[in-house]
Motif scaffolding. Structure first.
Motif, PDB file in Angstrom:
ATOM      1  N   VAL A 246       0.874  -1.176   0.000  1.00 55.22           N
ATOM      2  CA  VAL A 246       0.000   0.000   0.000  1.00 55.22           C
ATOM      3  C   VAL A 246       0.910   1.224   0.000  1.00 55.22           C
ATOM      4  CG1 VAL A 246      -1.789   1.220   1.261  1.00 55.22           C
ATOM      5  CG2 VAL A 246      -1.700  -1.278   1.343  1.00 55.22           C
ATOM      6  N   LYS A 247       0.663   2.107  -0.919  1.00 53.44           N
ATOM      7  CA  LYS A 247       1.493   3.308  -0.998  1.00 53.44           C
ATOM      8  C   LYS A 247       1.042   4.297   0.074  1.00 53.44           C
ATOM      9  CE  LYS A 247       3.937   6.539  -3.559  1.00 53.44           C
ATOM     10  NZ  LYS A 247       5.019   6.880  -2.630  1.00 53.44           N
ATOM     11  N   MET A 248       1.965   4.588   0.997  1.00 51.17           N
ATOM     12  CA  MET A 248       1.629   5.500   2.087  1.00 51.17           C
ATOM     13  C   MET A 248       2.098   6.919   1.741  1.00 51.17           C
ATOM     14  SD  MET A 248       0.146   3.402   3.998  1.00 51.17           S
ATOM     15  CE  MET A 248      -0.303   4.621   5.242  1.00 51.17           C
ATOM     16  N   ALA A 249       1.511   7.888   2.414  1.00 51.14           N
ATOM     17  CA  ALA A 249       1.910   9.277   2.213  1.00 51.14           C
ATOM     18  C   ALA A 249       3.346   9.475   2.698  1.00 51.14           C
ATOM     19  CB  ALA A 249       0.976  10.203   2.981  1.00 51.14           C
ATOM     20  N   ASP A 250       4.085  10.288   1.994  1.00 52.54           N
ATOM     21  CA  ASP A 250       5.444  10.583   2.452  1.00 52.54           C
ATOM     22  C   ASP A 250       5.390  11.724   3.467  1.00 52.54           C
ATOM     23  OD1 ASP A 250       4.881  12.760   0.954  1.00 52.54           O
ATOM     24  OD2 ASP A 250       6.435  12.411  -0.564  1.00 52.54           O
ATOM     25  N   ALA A 251       6.568  12.111   3.955  1.00 48.74           N
ATOM     26  CA  ALA A 251       6.612  13.111   5.028  1.00 48.74           C
ATOM     27  C   ALA A 251       5.941  14.410   4.603  1.00 48.74           C
ATOM     28  CB  ALA A 251       8.064  13.357   5.431  1.00 48.74           C
ATOM     29  N   ALA A 252       6.179  14.841   3.374  1.00 51.81           N
ATOM     30  CA  ALA A 252       5.617  16.123   2.925  1.00 51.81           C
ATOM     31  C   ALA A 252       4.096  16.063   2.895  1.00 51.81           C
ATOM     32  CB  ALA A 252       6.169  16.457   1.541  1.00 51.81           C
ATOM     33  N   SER A 253       3.559  14.983   2.338  1.00 53.86           N
ATOM     34  CA  SER A 253       2.098  14.850   2.265  1.00 53.86           C
ATOM     35  C   SER A 253       1.521  14.705   3.654  1.00 53.86           C
ATOM     36  CB  SER A 253       1.716  13.617   1.433  1.00 53.86           C
ATOM     37  OG  SER A 253       2.311  13.668   0.163  1.00 53.86           O
ATOM     38  N   TYR A 254       2.223  13.957   4.485  1.00 60.91           N
ATOM     39  CA  TYR A 254       1.740  13.740   5.853  1.00 60.91           C
ATOM     40  C   TYR A 254       1.589  15.064   6.596  1.00 60.91           C
ATOM     41  CZ  TYR A 254       1.831  12.625  10.807  1.00 60.91           C
ATOM     42  OH  TYR A 254       1.532  12.584  12.143  1.00 60.91           O
ATOM     43  N   VAL A 255       2.605  15.911   6.446  1.00 57.88           N
ATOM     44  CA  VAL A 255       2.590  17.196   7.158  1.00 57.88           C
ATOM     45  C   VAL A 255       1.429  18.057   6.664  1.00 57.88           C
ATOM     46  CG1 VAL A 255       3.835  19.373   7.416  1.00 57.88           C
ATOM     47  CG2 VAL A 255       5.025  17.195   7.798  1.00 57.88           C
ATOM     48  N   ASN A 881      -3.418  12.099  13.869  1.00 55.18           N
ATOM     49  CA  ASN A 881      -2.016  12.243  13.466  1.00 55.18           C
ATOM     50  C   ASN A 881      -1.352  10.923  13.106  1.00 55.18           C
ATOM     51  OD1 ASN A 881      -2.134  15.027  13.770  1.00 55.18           O
ATOM     52  ND2 ASN A 881      -1.605  14.884  15.948  1.00 55.18           N
ATOM     53  N   GLU A 882      -2.167   9.975  12.671  1.00 51.59           N
ATOM     54  CA  GLU A 882      -1.578   8.759  12.117  1.00 51.59           C
ATOM     55  C   GLU A 882      -1.475   8.937  10.607  1.00 51.59           C
ATOM     56  OE1 GLU A 882      -3.161   5.830  15.654  1.00 51.59           O
ATOM     57  OE2 GLU A 882      -4.042   5.623  13.674  1.00 51.59           O
ATOM     58  N   ASN A 883      -0.597   8.146  10.016  1.00 53.27           N
ATOM     59  CA  ASN A 883      -0.352   8.342   8.584  1.00 53.27           C
ATOM     60  C   ASN A 883      -1.581   7.940   7.767  1.00 53.27           C
ATOM     61  OD1 ASN A 883       1.093   9.224   6.420  1.00 53.27           O
ATOM     62  ND2 ASN A 883       2.414   7.407   6.270  1.00 53.27           N
ATOM     63  N   ILE A 884      -1.604   8.458   6.542  1.00 54.59           N
ATOM     64  CA  ILE A 884      -2.697   8.116   5.633  1.00 54.59           C
ATOM     65  C   ILE A 884      -2.099   7.535   4.362  1.00 54.59           C
ATOM     66  CG2 ILE A 884      -4.288   9.892   6.493  1.00 54.59           C
ATOM     67  CD1 ILE A 884      -1.992  11.377   5.204  1.00 54.59           C
ATOM     68  N   GLU A 885      -2.946   6.903   3.580  1.00 55.46           N
ATOM     69  CA  GLU A 885      -2.478   6.391   2.296  1.00 55.46           C
ATOM     70  C   GLU A 885      -2.281   7.567   1.337  1.00 55.46           C
ATOM     71  OE1 GLU A 885      -5.029   3.243   0.878  1.00 55.46           O
ATOM     72  OE2 GLU A 885      -5.019   2.268   2.834  1.00 55.46           O
ATOM     73  N   GLN A 886      -1.376   7.378   0.390  1.00 55.99           N
ATOM     74  CA  GLN A 886      -1.134   8.452  -0.575  1.00 55.99           C
ATOM     75  C   GLN A 886      -2.425   8.786  -1.316  1.00 55.99           C
ATOM     76  OE1 GLN A 886       2.033   9.971  -0.863  1.00 55.99           O
ATOM     77  NE2 GLN A 886       0.866  11.502  -2.000  1.00 55.99           N
ATOM     78  N   SER A 887      -3.234   7.758  -1.581  1.00 53.30           N
ATOM     79  CA  SER A 887      -4.471   8.017  -2.320  1.00 53.30           C
ATOM     80  C   SER A 887      -5.460   8.816  -1.466  1.00 53.30           C
ATOM     81  CB  SER A 887      -5.100   6.709  -2.776  1.00 53.30           C
ATOM     82  OG  SER A 887      -5.403   5.917  -1.646  1.00 53.30           O
ATOM     83  N   THR A 888      -5.458   8.580  -0.156  1.00 49.60           N
ATOM     84  CA  THR A 888      -6.317   9.363   0.737  1.00 49.60           C
ATOM     85  C   THR A 888      -5.903  10.832   0.667  1.00 49.60           C
ATOM     86  OG1 THR A 888      -6.459   7.471   2.206  1.00 49.60           O
ATOM     87  CG2 THR A 888      -7.102   9.587   3.127  1.00 49.60           C
ATOM     88  N   PHE A 889      -4.581  11.034   0.658  1.00 47.64           N
ATOM     89  CA  PHE A 889      -4.064  12.398   0.549  1.00 47.64           C
ATOM     90  C   PHE A 889      -4.481  13.021  -0.781  1.00 47.64           C
ATOM     91  CE2 PHE A 889      -0.747  15.288  -0.954  1.00 47.64           C
ATOM     92  CZ  PHE A 889      -0.745  16.221   0.065  1.00 47.64           C
TER      93      PHE A 889
END
Lengths: 996, 480
Positions: A246-255, A881-889
């Motif tokens: 599953v592609k997770m959001a990177d630090a930039a997207s997470y922030v 503040n938990e990570n999200i999937e890149q697609s969610t972002f």
């Protein structure tokens, strides 16, 4: 006249001398094993020889004579002598031989006259799959058997035969290994399996009475073959990796996402002045960008070796095998290895008395790691480092509650060791011709040793860089800096089976086969735990309970289960007329110690009949080689229901600290109520089937229809809270499963070089809770995802394990979910939930293809299921503040870019809604294997060498966005919910099979 | 012919063998005795244990911890939900905003935990009555269980109004089983509570009559204090006054010199304690589950989830030099009495110090005893009753004030006592109910920005699941 004859006789030797010569050769089976005692006969003569231990023969024959090779269980073969002096012959197994025998409960039966629904899978079909548990290899190979595979090292798959019939009762099938009734086959080396027979309908299951309702899987292990010693050595090795990530959001997207979520909260609270307050924002220039999944996983490795010996004389045959399996799981340090040994020996003591024993031993070592690591890796923020510059574990306690998964794995220090012995001793005594007496004593025992060492101080310090040793269990006089727990478990069972078998054919046409007997068994389990604080950290000391604090923090606990005993009568009679009209009745009276006096004995029965149409003269010349209709009806039980006594609550449920030293005083209370006459669950099943073989035996298959009704399913009754009682179990439900199974196989040979098969099986099952009879059954909820939300509910008219959720019907102009207001009251509340279907698939199927071209063999096995739902629990569980999937972002709603598919960035725990429910449909290539058998003329020492490469799960077609749509668990637990689940893996192997 | 005879013999022999096997292994084989303690184990010698198990029910998460704090504190003007904005604590945001409804889980937990405890108490009382044992001990134990049952019913009435009253084990198989779900009136509920307490008072021992090993058991004084409080909720001021006077006159109780010490380990069961939930943090633990952890400071260097935080309003309301302010509130950046720093960048500005366990900080079951009834509250009840009755209100009021480092009250009136109750008893599961009792919950909470609806929010909703299950017999409170 007389003279002529004498002349002829005189000349005959010369004539023969002129035309005959010696032809020799070797007879082997298709897998290259020499076959001794094959009859080699010259057609239409009385001349013949028998092959020796090495399969060699030598016979005098003339050029135009025909050699006929025949052997029981093999297809006969005819070869014209021709000019060759050496004729090597390969005999093939006669798959469709009328004499094919199926192992059923307490005996065997000719497949041709079987009137019940049994799936038979050969051992070699199973050992083709590089899995440690043979049940997983069943996946896709038989109709009516749903396997939820698990790729975790050493784990067992979930097996569901003809649908789920119960919630509270035991759901697993019964396994019978060489007559030993057992709970699992984790200890069985797949290479040792000769056949696996899955009993599916009441006709075959009734002989297992009170344990038949979930189906029975009978495993028969290999026996020695008399003749020359055969030695086989098989080995494979492979690598494993996650099939879909599953592609997770990177630090930039997470922030960006997290800051938007914080802003949303500020704008939603009652204080308008803080709406644009960015002081709580995460800075955009983050030092770390951690890929947590990479940080906890590795490429998994598997190696498997297997050595077997088989041989014997006329009076003794023996089979021995040793297998070793080692797996390094994809989760770091999650290891498993297993050694299995088996010795099966049969003695022919006299013409009337046979004796045999099968003994198997398993040793397994497990280094467990919590699979919650996968969920934590999914959820942990990428801005947290695995370790910071000072080498300390990264911590996120400042903004979320997710542990550092690498740290968690590091501090999980556990070892488990298992030792299991299974042995059965059996004597057959032929009293008089049609009557045989069989007595069998079997025993099974398993010991487990679990060591759990906790570096509690280390974990506390690593939790948060701000933690210092002084704060650890502050003011506790003697803090438990480390803690060791050692648990020993044991379970054993024994069986004594005594039965007589009567087998006789009268007046050529009437055959009766009857079995009558008594069986008794006992099983019990116990455990003992010891705990000690402040055991030293040293690796050579940390598992030693005798070192550490000498104070009263030492704890121990243990329990011994109540004795579980059964005493049963079994009976079966089979009658057939000319192999054409078939009748069968079976009966078991099961007495179980589990139930209260007066309710101990249950009677279970089945009747079935078959009609082999192709034995009728009017069908002789049709396209069918075989056509059989069969029908069965019977009653089965499931005694594996929750215990029906209320035990007193003591210990931590009752004690209380009194006095200046807060010494615990014991407490006792009863927190429940029972239904005293709780007994087994009763399932009635009807089965209609047709078996067919046609087009010159090329096309074969079976079609079955079944309906099974568990008419007194145990369900939980939850009295209203004011009663103050815990939920209790009662026979108040009715669960119905009905379905259709279709099996179709096509086998053909294009020429001597090329042959192939195509097979498919398809199953449809409709599951439903059809009735509930108690007003206080209030639709038990389940599928909790540990964030206060539940996802499932049991209700009449729905399949078991149905999801019960809010429906998202859109995104509003502020980016928030809009839920369907089912009860139309203007707010979102419990009344707005709806059913969305179950995790149990309606359709599942396997499709298999194989071909052999000269020395090459190639096969593809697939499996899939349709018509079920899976819940993306790890995604739906999200806390702030938990990570999200890149697609969610990417799909989120923003004021600048309104989205109608994704909501605004948020930190609330979301309601459990269909937004997180996805289709569970998938189609997976289970296995692709390409093998090459070395030509015989290059072999010297070996009689056969085959090398192969194989891929397991190289491809999956699915719509689920998570790691795996195959999610096992309890129906009201995590079944069908991806939370702390082990991903599906793709694996690639190379292997070798040799025999000599 | 010879063969036939031989075969016949063999058949006979084998049949005999077969029959022998049947007989030797008879059906008695499956008569196995249970190896666990069942109802039969509950004999007279277990009488104290049956009662201990009632006390034990106060240690559960559902009874005393997260939900109870939510229902009694977060709803009020003393506490905010706390924690981080995104962490709702399941439904604590709804409690804070008075936006809850009948499906809010905290109410379901409180409801079910109390009735589970009442079941244990009923069981102890009813079983003990049938036991043959020494009367003094038997009656005392029954008295303890009656007090605990009264306490649980009182908390239910405070939360929900009149509730179904169960005093015996109802038979779930009975035809009219659902009838027990019918709610009694508030008055009938109070009557049962008073009856239990009045029956308990004569049979209970005074604090000093117990053996040391029984420290923590219900005393005569505790039953009187609870009866006083129950009476106060019904405005039965003469009863309040006489009961509190009796307690004061008994001389068994006094005020802890240093207010802050009450919630330290050294303050457990001290002179001021009338009844508290005993909590053990050492292994094997027997503490209130999650009580300290849910209310501990949150963030790097913190030790908890950061819920149930003191409001700015509370912090600002104390008079200057009121020692109780700092003893009740842990401020961000504060160094606590044990040297622990509340992190400078903790997620919340203030935390509940009364839940702080120095010895076990973040453990799930800390040794934190929860104070249920204190002598200071007896004094304040006495003062309030004196005002209603006519009597000396100033003395008891000023004793409480002076201990907190304050001078005598400038004005001694009802408002002064009410204010004192707030400061003295903050975070002791009293404020919301107290405001309702005083009849000013709407005024105070609306001023605090909460959408309190008169005629609705005085009680909380009965859990919807229970209403559904009752088939209409259990009736919801108005407005929900």
């Amino acid at each position: 006249m007389k003279t002529k004859i004498i002349y002829a006789l005189l000349f005959l030797p010369f004539l023969i001398f002129a035309q005959e010569r010696t032809v020799s050769g070797k007879v082997t089976s298709s897998d290259g094993v020499p076959i001794p005692s094959v009859n080699v006969l010259i057609k239409n003569t009385a001349r013949g020889v028998v092959t020796d231990f090495d399969g060699n023969f030598s016979i005098a024959a003339s050029q135009n004579e025909v050699l006929v090779f025949s052997y029981i269980g093999m297809k006969p073969k005819e070869i014209v002598v021709g000019t060759a002096n050496i004729i090597n012959v390969v005999l093939e197994d006669s798959a469709e031989s009328l004499e094919e025998v199926v192992v059923i409960g307490y005996g065997t039966q000719k497949k041709a006259i079987l009137t019940s629904s049994v799936s038979s899978i050969k051992g070699e079909e199973l050992s083709k799959e590089p899995v440690t548990n043979a049940a997983q290899a069943l996946q896709g190979k038989a109709a009516g058997i749903q396997i939820i595979a698990s790729d975790a090292p050493g784990s067992a798959s979930t097996v569901i035969i003809r649908g789920l019939g119960t919630i509270q009762g035991g759901r697993d099938p019964l396994y019978v290994v060489d007559g030993i009734l057992t709970n699992n086959i984790n200890n069985i080396n797949t290479s040792d399996i000769l056949t696996m027979n899955v009993l599916k309908d009441a006709a075959s299951l009734a002989i297992y009475g009170n344990r038949g309702a979930n189906g029975v899987i009978i495993i028969t292990t290999k026996k020695g073959r008399s003749g020359k010693m055969q030695i086989s050595f098989d080995s494979y090795t492979g690598i494993k990796d996650i099939l879909s990530t599953v592609k997770m959001a990177d630090a930039a997207s997470y922030v960006i996402y997290s800051n938007e979520a914080i802003q949303r909260d500020l704008r939603r609270d009652d204080d308008p002045s803080n709406d644009n307050n960015t002081s709580g924002f995460f800075p955009s220039n983050q030092q770390y960008n951690t890929n947590w999944l990479d940080a906890i996983t590795r490429i998994g490795r598997v190696t498997n070796h297997n050595l077997s010996l088989s041989g014997g004389s006329d009076n003794i045959t023996a089979f021995f095998s040793v297998g070793y399996n080692n797996e390094e799981g994809i989760l770091k340090d999650n290891d498993f290895d297993r050694l299995t040994l088996r010795s099966n020996v049969d003695y022919k003591i006299s013409d009337k008395l046979n004796f045999g024993h099968n003994v198997s031993v398993q040793l397994a070592n497990v280094t467990p790691k919590g699979y919650s690591a996968f969920t934590n890796a999914y959820k942990q923020a990428p801005i947290v480092p695995v370790r910071d510059e000072q080498g300390r574990f990264g911590s996120s306690t400042a903004f979320n509650n997710v542990g550092n998964p690498v740290k968690d794995l590091h501090f999980q220090d556990e070892k488990q060791k298992y030792f299991k012995i299974q042995a059965s001793f059996k004597a057959d005594y032929k009293i008089i011709e049609p009557l045989t007496f069989t007595s069998r004593f079997s025993v099974e025992t398993e010991n487990g040793r679990m060591y759990n060492f906790q570096d509690r101080l280390g974990s506390f310090l690593a939790n948060d860089p701000g933690n210092i040793e002084d704060n650890f269990e502050k003011d506790n006089e003697n803090p438990a800096k480390t803690r060791l727990s050692v648990t020993h478990t044991n379970n054993y069972r024994w069986f004594l089976d005594n039965y007589v078998t009567y087998n006789k054919t009268f007046l050529e046409d009437h055959t009766i086969n009857a079995t009558l007997g008594i069986t008794a068994e006992e099983n019990r389990s116990e455990f003992l735990t010891g705990t000690r604080n402040n055991v030293p950290l040293n690796s050579n000391l940390k598992y030693n309970l005798s070192i550490g604090d000498e104070d009263n923090t030492q704890l121990s606990g243990g329990s011994i289960s109540v004795m579980d005993r059964l005493y049963s009568y079994i009976a079966r009679v089979n009658y057939d007329f000319q192999d054409k009209y078939l009748f069968n009745a079976s009966f078991r009276r099961d007495g179980s110690s589990k139930f209260q006096q007066g309710n101990k004995f249950g009677n279970f029965f089945a009747v079935s009949a078959g009609w082999v149409l192709t034995e009728e003269t009017f069908m002789q010349d049709g396209i069918f080689n075989k056509l059989k209709l069969r029908a069965s009806y019977g009653e089965l039980g499931n005694q594996n229901v929750p215990f029906n006594i209320v035990t007193a609550t003591t210990g931590s449920g009752g004690f209380y600290p009194f006095g200046p030293n807060q010494d615990l005083q014991q407490g006792i209370t009863i927190t429940g109520t029972v239904e005293e006459d709780l007994t087994w669950e009763t399932t009635n099943e009807i089965n209609l089937g047709v078996e067919y073989t046609l087009l010159d035996n090329k096309l074969s298959g079976e079609i079955d229809y079944y309906k099974r009704v568990n008419s007194n399913a145990v369900l939980e009754i939850k009295l209203p809270d004011v009663f103050g009682f815990d939920p209790y179990n009662s026979h108040v439900g009715e669960v119905t499963n009905q379905g259709v199974e279709v099996l179709l196989n096509w086998t053909d040979k294009i020429n001597d070089h090329l042959k192939y098969y195509i097979g498919g099986n398809f199953s449809y099952n409709k599951n439903e809770l059809t009735k509930v009879t108690n007003p206080f059954f209030n639709e038990q909820r389940g599928g909790n995802i540990d964030n206060g939300q539940y996802t499932k509910k049991i209700a009449v008219g729905q399949p078991l394990g149905s999801f019960f959720l809010y429906e998202v019907i859109g995104i509003d102009d502020r980016g928030e979910f809009v839920y369907d207001d089912v009860n139309d009251n203007g707010i979102t509340d419990e009344g707005d939930r709806k059913f969305f279907g179950s995790y149990i698939p309606k359709y599942y199927f396997g499709f298999n293809f194989g071909l052999e071209y000269n020395n090459f063999d190639f096969s593809v096995d697939t499996y899939g299921n349709f018509g079920n739902k899976v819940y993306n629990g790890k995604k739906a569980q999200r806390f702030s503040n938990e990570n999200i999937e890149q697609s969610t972002f990417n799909n989120r709603w923003t004021s600048g870019g309104p989205s109608n598919t994704g909501p605004i960035a948020f930190n609330d725990v979301p309601l459990s809604s269909d937004y997180y429910l996805e289709s569970g449909d998938f189609f997976r290539i289970n296995n692709i294997t390409l093998g090459y058998t070395l030509p015989e003329n290059v072999l010297k020492l070996f009689s056969k060498i085959r090398v192969y490469a194989s891929a397991k799960n190289p491809l999956i077609i699915k719509s689920f966005s998570g790691y795996t749509p195959e999610l096992s668990g309890a129906p009201l637990g995590t079944a069908g919910i991806e939370l702390n689940a082990y991903p599906t893996l793709q694996s690639y192997f190379i292997g070798i099979n040799t025999s000599f | 012919m010879k063969n036939l005879i031989k075969n016949t013999i063999r058949i006979k022999v084998s049949l005999i063998v077969f029959l022998l096997l049947i007989i030797s292994c008879s059906e008695d084989f499956i008569n196995v005795e249970a190896n666990q303690e069942t109802e039969e184990a509950l004999t007279a010698d277990k009488a104290p244990e049956l009662v201990n198990a009632v006390y034990n029910s106060f240690l559960t998460w559902q009874m005393s911890s997260f939900s109870w704090n939510g229902v009694t504190s977060i709803t009020s003007d003393d506490a905010d939900k706390g924690s981080t904005p995104g962490d709702t604590g399941t439904d604590k945001n709804l409690l804070d905003a008075l936006a809850f409804d009948a499906s809010t889980i905290s109410f379901a937990e409180v409801w079910s935990a109390h009735y589970a405890g009442i079941q244990r108490a009923n069981q102890a009382i009813n079983r003990l009555q049938g036991f043959e044992m020494e009367d003094g001990l038997k009656n005392r134990l029954i008295g303890e269980a009656k007090f605990l049952r009264a306490l649980m019913y009182f908390r239910l009435v405070q939360s929900f109004g009149g509730v179904p009253l169960i005093t015996e084990a109802p038979d779930p198989q009975a035809e009219n089983a659902s009838d027990v779900l019918k709610r009694a009136t508030k008055e009938a509920s109070y009557a049962l509570i008073e009856k239990d307490l009045q029956e308990a008072i004569p049979v209970l021992l005074n604090k000093n009559q117990y053996n040391a090993a029984d420290l923590g058991r219900v005393t005569k004084g505790a039953a009187k204090a609870l009866l006083a409080k129950v009476s106060m909720y019904q405005n039965k001021w003469p009863e309040v006054y006489s009961l509190t006077n009796e307690i004061i006159a008994s001389g068994e109780y006094g005020l802890t010199t240093n207010y802050e010490d009450i919630w330290k380990e050294i303050g457990e069961n001290n002179t001021e304690s009338i009844f508290e939930i005993q909590s053990r943090g050492e292994t094997p633990t027997a503490g209130v589950q999650g009580y300290s952890a849910t209310q501990g400071a949150r963030g790097t260097g913190g030790w908890g989830w950061g819920f149930n935080t003191p409001t700015q309003n509370l912090a600002n309301s104390y008079e200057a030099n009121d020692l109780r302010r700092d003893a009740t509130i842990m401020f961000r950046g504060e160094i606590l009495f044990d040297g622990r720093l509340v992190p400078n960048d903790a997620d919340n500005e203030r935390y509940n110090q009364k839940a702080y366990s120095s010895a076990f900080s973040d453990a799930w079951e800390t040794g934190k005893n929860i104070r249920i009834l204190r002598y200071a509250e007896v004094l304040l009840m006495n003062a309030e009753a004196a005002l209603k009755q006519g009597g000396d209100a100033a003395t008891p009021l000023n004793r409480v004030r002076n201990r907190a480092g304050l001078g005598n009250a400038p004005v001694v009136n009802q408002q002064a006592v009410w204010n004192e109750r707030r400061f003295e008893l903050a975070f002791e599961h009293d404020r919301y109910f107290d405001l309702v009792r005083q009849g000013r919950a709407g005024t105070v909470l609306r001023a605090h920005g909460k959408p309190f609806v008169d005629g609705k929010h005085e009680v909380f909703p009965i859990p919807q699941e229970q209403i559904d299950k009752s088939g209409g017999i259990l009736v919801q409170n108005p407005g929900y």
